[in-house]
Design a protein around this motif. Sequence first.
Motif, mmCIF file in Angstrom:
data_model
loop_
_atom_site.group_PDB
_atom_site.id
_atom_site.type_symbol
_atom_site.label_atom_id
_atom_site.label_comp_id
_atom_site.label_asym_id
_atom_site.label_seq_id
_atom_site.Cartn_x
_atom_site.Cartn_y
_atom_site.Cartn_z
ATOM 1 N N ARG A 111 -6.106 0.202 9.248
ATOM 2 C CA ARG A 111 -7.027 0.363 8.127
ATOM 3 C C ARG A 111 -8.403 -0.177 8.458
ATOM 4 N N GLU A 127 -11.177 0.509 3.615
ATOM 5 C CA GLU A 127 -9.868 0.891 3.075
ATOM 6 C C GLU A 127 -9.090 -0.330 2.600
ATOM 7 N N HIS A 138 -4.152 5.755 -1.061
ATOM 8 C CA HIS A 138 -3.930 4.422 -0.497
ATOM 9 C C HIS A 138 -2.492 3.940 -0.637
#
Length: 207
Positions: free
Chosen positions: A15, A19, A61
């Motif tokens: 990530r 993010e 996500h």
Amino acid sequence: MAMPSKSRPSGQKGRTFTETARRAQIVRYAIETIADIGYAKASFEEIARRAGISRSLISYHFAGRDELVTEVLTSVYTRAADYMTAKIAEAKTPPDMLESFIRGNLAFIGEHRQDMAAVLSIVVHARTQSLTAKPEASAAQPRLDGLTRILEWGQQSGCFRPFSSSAMALAILQAIDGAHQLKGSSDGINLDSYADELVTIFNKATR
């Protein structure tokens, strides 16, 4: 259940900073929503509506509700562990460490009512629905393990009497977590006096 996006990085190492920050924001939104309306009603749609974001952003996500709930629990328990570590660090003996553990846990509950309300809602739902997967188990295990080590150290050093350290640890944690019921209590009990009583009770129970 939504499937992970092919473009979504797998695992924490994949990530980006952005993010990771966005996931943390979504977790915060989820905590606020669950604490306010309960786990059962806190759908992706409702979390997104309250946060002013799209449901698809949450789905990008988090692969599904289970993953988001696990992240909520991990977030709260991790912050609680960091808080507790600082409280316990100054204790010199097992009895002092046990007292710091009890008071520190109750202080965290008092200072993070919204977080703990969300955790309680998730845990109660998992138990009452007899779910096969207990979402709190892995997130809460380090807390149980840490307390058990304190009790075992106390026994090895001769400060505590012989007893089942796992059973005693569970009893202590159940008593601590019962502090949630003091919210809105009309009998004048507060967390400070509750902490005093628990310290006295388990000081006598372990000696």
